[in-house]
Structure formats: structure tokens, C-alpha cells
Write an enzyme that holds these catalytic residues in place. Sequence first.
Site, PDB file in Angstrom:
ATOM      1  N   ASP A 144       5.387  16.515 -31.961  1.00 36.13           N
ATOM      2  CA  ASP A 144       6.764  16.080 -31.722  1.00 36.13           C
ATOM      3  C   ASP A 144       7.737  17.247 -31.625  1.00 36.13           C
ATOM      4  O   ASP A 144       7.516  18.307 -32.220  1.00 36.13           O
ATOM      5  CB  ASP A 144       7.242  15.180 -32.876  1.00 36.13           C
ATOM      6  N   HIS A 148      10.908  11.358 -26.373  1.00 34.71           N
ATOM      7  CA  HIS A 148      11.322  11.454 -27.779  1.00 34.71           C
ATOM      8  C   HIS A 148      12.854  11.583 -27.861  1.00 34.71           C
ATOM      9  O   HIS A 148      13.373  12.247 -28.734  1.00 34.71           O
ATOM     10  CB  HIS A 148      10.638  12.680 -28.410  1.00 34.71           C
ATOM     11  N   HIS A 166      17.010  14.106 -29.663  1.00 38.08           N
ATOM     12  CA  HIS A 166      16.352  13.870 -30.951  1.00 38.08           C
ATOM     13  C   HIS A 166      17.279  13.122 -31.915  1.00 38.08           C
ATOM     14  O   HIS A 166      17.534  13.552 -33.040  1.00 38.08           O
ATOM     15  CB  HIS A 166      15.896  15.193 -31.586  1.00 38.08           C
ATOM     16  N   HIS A 203       4.198  19.016 -35.486  1.00 34.76           N
ATOM     17  CA  HIS A 203       5.446  19.324 -34.787  1.00 34.76           C
ATOM     18  C   HIS A 203       5.373  20.712 -34.145  1.00 34.76           C
ATOM     19  O   HIS A 203       5.072  21.684 -34.848  1.00 34.76           O
ATOM     20  CB  HIS A 203       6.640  19.279 -35.747  1.00 34.76           C
TER      21      HIS A 203
END
Length: 202
Positions: free
Chosen positions: A33, A84, A88, A172
Site C-alpha cells: 500500500d 487507494h 490517501h 507498505h
Amino acid sequence: MFIEQPPWLYRILFPKTVWRIPAKEKCVYLTFDDGPIPELTPWVLDILDAYRIKATFFCVGDNVRKYPDIYRMILERGHRVGNHTFNHIQGVCNRSKNYLKNVTKAAEWIQSDLFRPPHGHMRLHQLQHLKQAYRIIMWDVVTRDYSPHMTAKGVLNVVRRYTRNGSIIVFHDSLKAKGRIEEALPQAIEWLISEEYRFEVL
């Protein structure tokens, strides 16, 4: 445990989303991510190449805008991508109109039918709207590699403790994870291989 592996009660709050994909054979799904960024994403790609693993990258639209060459690198190396949001942002902290607009803006840069909400939080109305166009991917294991309170060993221990057949595992490729993921990711992959897990793509 609530963070590392959300309990069933939390999962049922988000109907028709994907948390885990059980199968007859042992398999896991690696996801990353918050990227892409030049400081970490190319390194992650090299590690995955070294082990011949394909993964799914849930990208932040603004990062794709800033680093299109790295985004292209993800695709060219055979990995999947997902939306995503553009900035964010969390659904519960934003009005639905603004949140959905942010997702749409990210879609101008990220062509995918996969979506993962930042922090896993959404309003029900947002979920109902997004699932019409996206497969909503949550997770079964969060490594917490982003946390300054975690060590690389702690990240590895999360993987070892909570991974099970069909787990969707979250790492991540972000500055917050740099250092911890650089030590923990290869070790986690080695452990998963030793446990005879197969790596699949969402």
C-alpha cells in the site's frame, strides 16, 4: 490482534468485501500500500523479482502522478495494481461526495477494478457505491511495518503468527515503512516459502 488480523465482527461490518481467499492448497497474497515512491518501490520490485513473486500494489493516485515511470515499472514487471484514493484519505473523515470524487480522480491515473480503502475505513454509503465498480480488497494480516513502534523482527513475527491459508498480507512501500520492510520483507518471504505457501495475485 484487532489491527494485525481483524476479527470476524469487524469484517461483517463491510459486506461483500474480500478479506481472505481460502483455497485447498496453501497460498497467500502479498499486497503493498501507499506507493509508488522512488525511495522504496523499485527495491520492493527487485526483491519480488528475485523470488519470482507477483503481488498487488494499491497505489495512491498522487504518487502515480508524481512518479509515472515507477508506476509503469510495476505494471511492466507483471504485478497488479489497485486504487487507494488520490490523496490517501479516510472515508469516515470525509463527506461521501468528496471521498468518491477523490477515488474517481485516482482512477484517472490507475486503471484497475480493485480498490482498497486507506486504513480500511469507509462509510456504508461509500462502500455501496464503490462496490458497483470495484472489487473491494481488505486484508487478513497487516504487518504494521509502518509503525515507528515496530521493529523488523516484530513485523516478521506478525507474519509468522497470523498468516494462514488464503491470507491477504499487507506491507507498505512508503517512507514510514522504510528500514523495517527492507529487513523484514525478505525474511518474511523466506519463512513463507519454508512453510510451503504459494504466492498468488488478486
